[in-house]
Design a protein around this motif. Structure first.
Motif, PDB file in Angstrom:
ATOM      1  N   PRO A  27      25.574  -7.874   9.895  1.00  0.00           N
ATOM      2  CA  PRO A  27      26.148  -9.205   9.657  1.00  0.00           C
ATOM      3  C   PRO A  27      27.266  -9.209   8.608  1.00  0.00           C
ATOM      4  O   PRO A  27      28.215  -9.979   8.713  1.00  0.00           O
ATOM      5  N   HIS A  28      27.141  -8.344   7.578  1.00  0.00           N
ATOM      6  CA  HIS A  28      28.186  -8.317   6.539  1.00  0.00           C
ATOM      7  C   HIS A  28      29.078  -7.111   6.764  1.00  0.00           C
ATOM      8  O   HIS A  28      28.587  -6.036   7.075  1.00  0.00           O
ATOM      9  N   ARG A  29      30.374  -7.309   6.570  1.00  0.00           N
ATOM     10  CA  ARG A  29      31.309  -6.207   6.789  1.00  0.00           C
ATOM     11  C   ARG A  29      31.066  -5.117   5.740  1.00  0.00           C
ATOM     12  O   ARG A  29      31.062  -5.414   4.528  1.00  0.00           O
ATOM     13  N   PRO A  30      30.861  -3.843   6.167  1.00  0.00           N
ATOM     14  CA  PRO A  30      30.711  -2.777   5.168  1.00  0.00           C
ATOM     15  C   PRO A  30      31.941  -2.725   4.258  1.00  0.00           C
ATOM     16  O   PRO A  30      33.056  -2.956   4.730  1.00  0.00           O
ATOM     17  N   HIS A  31      31.707  -2.430   3.000  1.00  0.00           N
ATOM     18  CA  HIS A  31      32.789  -2.487   2.009  1.00  0.00           C
ATOM     19  C   HIS A  31      32.775  -1.231   1.137  1.00  0.00           C
ATOM     20  O   HIS A  31      31.779  -0.942   0.474  1.00  0.00           O
ATOM     21  N   GLY A  90      29.807   1.059  -0.830  1.00  0.00           N
ATOM     22  CA  GLY A  90      30.137   2.434  -1.172  1.00  0.00           C
ATOM     23  C   GLY A  90      31.110   2.467  -2.332  1.00  0.00           C
ATOM     24  O   GLY A  90      32.026   1.641  -2.404  1.00  0.00           O
ATOM     25  N   VAL A  91      30.890   3.419  -3.276  1.00  0.00           N
ATOM     26  CA  VAL A  91      31.797   3.569  -4.435  1.00  0.00           C
ATOM     27  C   VAL A  91      32.242   5.022  -4.480  1.00  0.00           C
ATOM     28  O   VAL A  91      31.397   5.934  -4.488  1.00  0.00           O
ATOM     29  N   ILE A  92      33.550   5.239  -4.460  1.00  0.00           N
ATOM     30  CA  ILE A  92      34.035   6.619  -4.585  1.00  0.00           C
ATOM     31  C   ILE A  92      35.039   6.729  -5.728  1.00  0.00           C
ATOM     32  O   ILE A  92      35.779   5.790  -6.020  1.00  0.00           O
ATOM     33  N   LEU A  93      35.013   7.893  -6.355  1.00  0.00           N
ATOM     34  CA  LEU A  93      35.901   8.140  -7.492  1.00  0.00           C
ATOM     35  C   LEU A  93      36.966   9.134  -7.074  1.00  0.00           C
ATOM     36  O   LEU A  93      36.635  10.196  -6.532  1.00  0.00           O
ATOM     37  N   GLN A  94      38.216   8.801  -7.312  1.00  0.00           N
ATOM     38  CA  GLN A  94      39.291   9.730  -6.994  1.00  0.00           C
ATOM     39  C   GLN A  94      39.310  10.819  -8.052  1.00  0.00           C
ATOM     40  O   GLN A  94      39.473  10.542  -9.233  1.00  0.00           O
ATOM     41  N   MET A  95      39.110  12.061  -7.648  1.00  0.00           N
ATOM     42  CA  MET A  95      39.050  13.178  -8.584  1.00  0.00           C
ATOM     43  C   MET A  95      40.337  14.001  -8.516  1.00  0.00           C
ATOM     44  O   MET A  95      40.964  14.057  -7.467  1.00  0.00           O
ATOM     45  N   PRO A  96      40.723  14.716  -9.579  1.00  0.00           N
ATOM     46  CA  PRO A  96      40.040  14.726 -10.871  1.00  0.00           C
ATOM     47  C   PRO A  96      40.408  13.490 -11.685  1.00  0.00           C
ATOM     48  O   PRO A  96      41.477  12.913 -11.494  1.00  0.00           O
ATOM     49  N   LEU A  97      39.506  13.137 -12.608  1.00  0.00           N
ATOM     50  CA  LEU A  97      39.803  12.054 -13.549  1.00  0.00           C
ATOM     51  C   LEU A  97      40.756  12.595 -14.616  1.00  0.00           C
ATOM     52  O   LEU A  97      40.816  13.814 -14.823  1.00  0.00           O
ATOM     53  N   PRO A  98      41.496  11.716 -15.303  1.00  0.00           N
ATOM     54  CA  PRO A  98      42.386  12.206 -16.364  1.00  0.00           C
ATOM     55  C   PRO A  98      41.606  12.970 -17.440  1.00  0.00           C
ATOM     56  O   PRO A  98      40.398  12.753 -17.612  1.00  0.00           O
ATOM     57  N   ASP A  99      42.318  13.838 -18.151  1.00  0.00           N
ATOM     58  CA  ASP A  99      41.702  14.607 -19.243  1.00  0.00           C
ATOM     59  C   ASP A  99      40.971  13.668 -20.189  1.00  0.00           C
ATOM     60  O   ASP A  99      41.445  12.566 -20.459  1.00  0.00           O
ATOM     61  N   GLY A 100      39.843  14.118 -20.677  1.00  0.00           N
ATOM     62  CA  GLY A 100      39.089  13.307 -21.638  1.00  0.00           C
ATOM     63  C   GLY A 100      37.978  12.514 -20.965  1.00  0.00           C
ATOM     64  O   GLY A 100      37.078  12.021 -21.639  1.00  0.00           O
ATOM     65  N   LEU A 101      38.040  12.390 -19.635  1.00  0.00           N
ATOM     66  CA  LEU A 101      36.955  11.697 -18.937  1.00  0.00           C
ATOM     67  C   LEU A 101      36.066  12.737 -18.253  1.00  0.00           C
ATOM     68  O   LEU A 101      36.545  13.769 -17.772  1.00  0.00           O
ATOM     69  N   ASP A 102      34.782  12.444 -18.226  1.00  0.00           N
ATOM     70  CA  ASP A 102      33.798  13.399 -17.714  1.00  0.00           C
ATOM     71  C   ASP A 102      33.527  13.104 -16.226  1.00  0.00           C
ATOM     72  O   ASP A 102      32.840  12.142 -15.887  1.00  0.00           O
ATOM     73  N   PRO A 132      17.552  14.273   3.655  1.00  0.00           N
ATOM     74  CA  PRO A 132      18.902  13.860   3.258  1.00  0.00           C
ATOM     75  C   PRO A 132      19.152  12.403   3.592  1.00  0.00           C
ATOM     76  O   PRO A 132      18.767  11.938   4.655  1.00  0.00           O
ATOM     77  N   ASN A 133      19.748  11.689   2.662  1.00  0.00           N
ATOM     78  CA  ASN A 133      20.040  10.278   2.867  1.00  0.00           C
ATOM     79  C   ASN A 133      21.547  10.101   3.053  1.00  0.00           C
ATOM     80  O   ASN A 133      22.020   9.784   4.136  1.00  0.00           O
ATOM     81  N   LEU A 134      22.293  10.349   1.988  1.00  0.00           N
ATOM     82  CA  LEU A 134      23.756  10.320   2.083  1.00  0.00           C
ATOM     83  C   LEU A 134      24.258  11.716   1.677  1.00  0.00           C
ATOM     84  O   LEU A 134      24.525  11.964   0.513  1.00  0.00           O
ATOM     85  N   LYS A 285      30.889   7.073   7.845  1.00  0.00           N
ATOM     86  CA  LYS A 285      29.496   7.022   8.339  1.00  0.00           C
ATOM     87  C   LYS A 285      28.545   6.706   7.190  1.00  0.00           C
ATOM     88  O   LYS A 285      27.643   5.872   7.309  1.00  0.00           O
ATOM     89  N   ASN A 286      28.754   7.359   6.041  1.00  0.00           N
ATOM     90  CA  ASN A 286      27.881   7.101   4.894  1.00  0.00           C
ATOM     91  C   ASN A 286      28.024   5.654   4.411  1.00  0.00           C
ATOM     92  O   ASN A 286      27.049   5.028   3.981  1.00  0.00           O
ATOM     93  N   THR A 287      29.256   5.108   4.477  1.00  0.00           N
ATOM     94  CA  THR A 287      29.471   3.715   4.062  1.00  0.00           C
ATOM     95  C   THR A 287      28.725   2.762   5.000  1.00  0.00           C
ATOM     96  O   THR A 287      28.080   1.807   4.553  1.00  0.00           O
ATOM     97  N   VAL A 288      28.800   3.045   6.290  1.00  0.00           N
ATOM     98  CA  VAL A 288      28.104   2.205   7.265  1.00  0.00           C
ATOM     99  C   VAL A 288      26.593   2.332   7.055  1.00  0.00           C
ATOM    100  O   VAL A 288      25.862   1.331   7.044  1.00  0.00           O
ATOM    101  N   ALA A 289      26.114   3.562   6.835  1.00  0.00           N
ATOM    102  CA  ALA A 289      24.674   3.780   6.614  1.00  0.00           C
ATOM    103  C   ALA A 289      24.214   3.011   5.379  1.00  0.00           C
ATOM    104  O   ALA A 289      23.136   2.403   5.353  1.00  0.00           O
ATOM    105  N   SER A 290      25.056   3.017   4.338  1.00  0.00           N
ATOM    106  CA  SER A 290      24.726   2.322   3.100  1.00  0.00           C
ATOM    107  C   SER A 290      24.658   0.808   3.335  1.00  0.00           C
ATOM    108  O   SER A 290      23.757   0.117   2.821  1.00  0.00           O
TER     109      SER A 290
END
Ligand code: NDP
Length: 300
Positions: A27-31, A90-102, A132-134, A285-290
């Motif tokens: 019912p809700h659009r995956p985001h 779904g939340v994804i992080l664009q890697m690598p992060l700038p220096d100083g971030l872990d 396995p889940n995601l 697929k993982n976003t839809v599964a989530s």
């Protein structure tokens, strides 16, 4: 022998068509929300493609651009805000992060049920427990390509070159579920050629162009090339070709000497057009599964 070329693009397209049907039942659009910290011109094209792929099948895509000066605490707070938003799946992080971030601490702050890249300890642990889940997208992409070939996997010798958390290790765990006998190679491996030559299924995921030569491949083996490398285009004289912009012309290749491998392998994935398109499909697929899981939990 000329190997059959495995069409990862066609498999990805079939996967996306299936996802469209699944999305129609939610019912809700995956985001999916991507976080980019600071400017990274090289990831622009990648992010545009990510958005286009999502929107093509009906996934909402948001890019949250945080300033380069973002502190670790601010980044974690932003991730936690997205973790709490019921409309984000779904939340994804664009890697690598700038220096100083872990990188790792930020990755682990993503809620496991929104960790569509499959990088949190919870999702990795699911692989070890056989539930396995995601799973990590690239490992699952290579796994699904192997499964799509319809081979009997039980007892097969599988050699994976590369032991990273995004490819080698999770792929080994996925394949163990099919009772293969895996070998993982890395820079400490003493005789890579011997391990490779034994493999009924050889997976190259080192990020080294030309690492896997035809001589290392068992005749008739399945070769899955995960590597993505940019190398100069060479002219007939063996020298790099210079483009109109005055820079060396470049092309994308995998880790396997593809042309020579065609003569020995039974089946092989090309680069580009093999594992890459399936990796994107697995993220979606993982976003839809989530989103499906969120809907199920909301009903409880
Ligand atoms: P990493 O650099 O994290 O890991 C590379 C692995 O290969 C390491 O385990 C390393 O060993 C091993 N390795 C490197 N050189 C050799 C060598 N000469 N002999 C044996 N083993 C070697 O890379 P990733 O896992 O992140 O990525 C691997 C490749 O896959 C890259 O080309 C990347 O661009 C590509 N990729 C492709 C994707 C796709 O969609 N097709 C998606 C993600 C990545 P050690 O651990 O000892 O250092």
């Amino acid at each position: 022998m000329t190997a059959k070329i495995i069409d990862g693009k066609a498999l990805a397209e079939r996967t996306l068509a299936e996802l469209k049907t699944r999305i129609a039942g939610i019912p809700h659009r995956p985001h999916l929300t991507a976080i980019q910290v600071g400017e990274n011109p090289s990831s622009r094209v990648y992010l545009q493609r990510q958005r286009a792929s999502c929107e093509e099948i009906g996934i909402r895509y948001t890019l949250d651009e945080l300033p380069a000066q973002t502190t670790q605490a601010q980044l974690i707070a932003h991730i936690e805000k997205l973790n709490a938003e019921t409309g984000v799946h779904g939340v994804i992080l664009q890697m690598p992060l700038p220096d100083g971030l872990d990188d790792s601490a930020a990755q682990q702050a993503v809620a496991p049920e929104k960790d569509v890249e499959g990088m949190t300890a919870t999702n990795m642990g699911g692989l070890i427990c056989g539930t396995p889940n995601l799973p990590p997208c690239t490992a699952e992409a290579a796994y699904r390509i192997i499964k799509s070939l319809g081979l009997e996997l039980r007892g097969k010798e599988v050699t994976i070159v590369g032991r990273s958390a995004i490819v080698g290790k999770p792929l080994m765990l996925l394949l163990l579920g099919d009772s293969v006998t895996p070998t993982i190679c890395h820079t400490g491996t003493l005789d890579l050629a011997a391990h490779a030559a034994r493999a009924d299924i050889l997976v190259a995921a080192a990020g080294r162009a030309g690492l896997v030569t035809a001589e290392m491949i068992k005749p008739g083996a399945v070769v899955i090339d995960v590597g993505i490398n940019r190398v100069p285009v060479l002219g007939d004289d063996g020298e790099p070709v210079i483009g109109e912009n005055g820079r060396k012309k470049m092309r994308t290749v995998g880790d396997v000497d593809f042309e020579a491998a065609l003569e020995v392998a039974g089946m092989i994935t090309p680069v580009p057009g093999g594992v890459g398109p399936m990796t994107v499909a697995m993220l979606l697929k993982n976003t839809v599964a989530s989103a499906e899981m969120a809907q199920k939990n909301a009903k409880k």
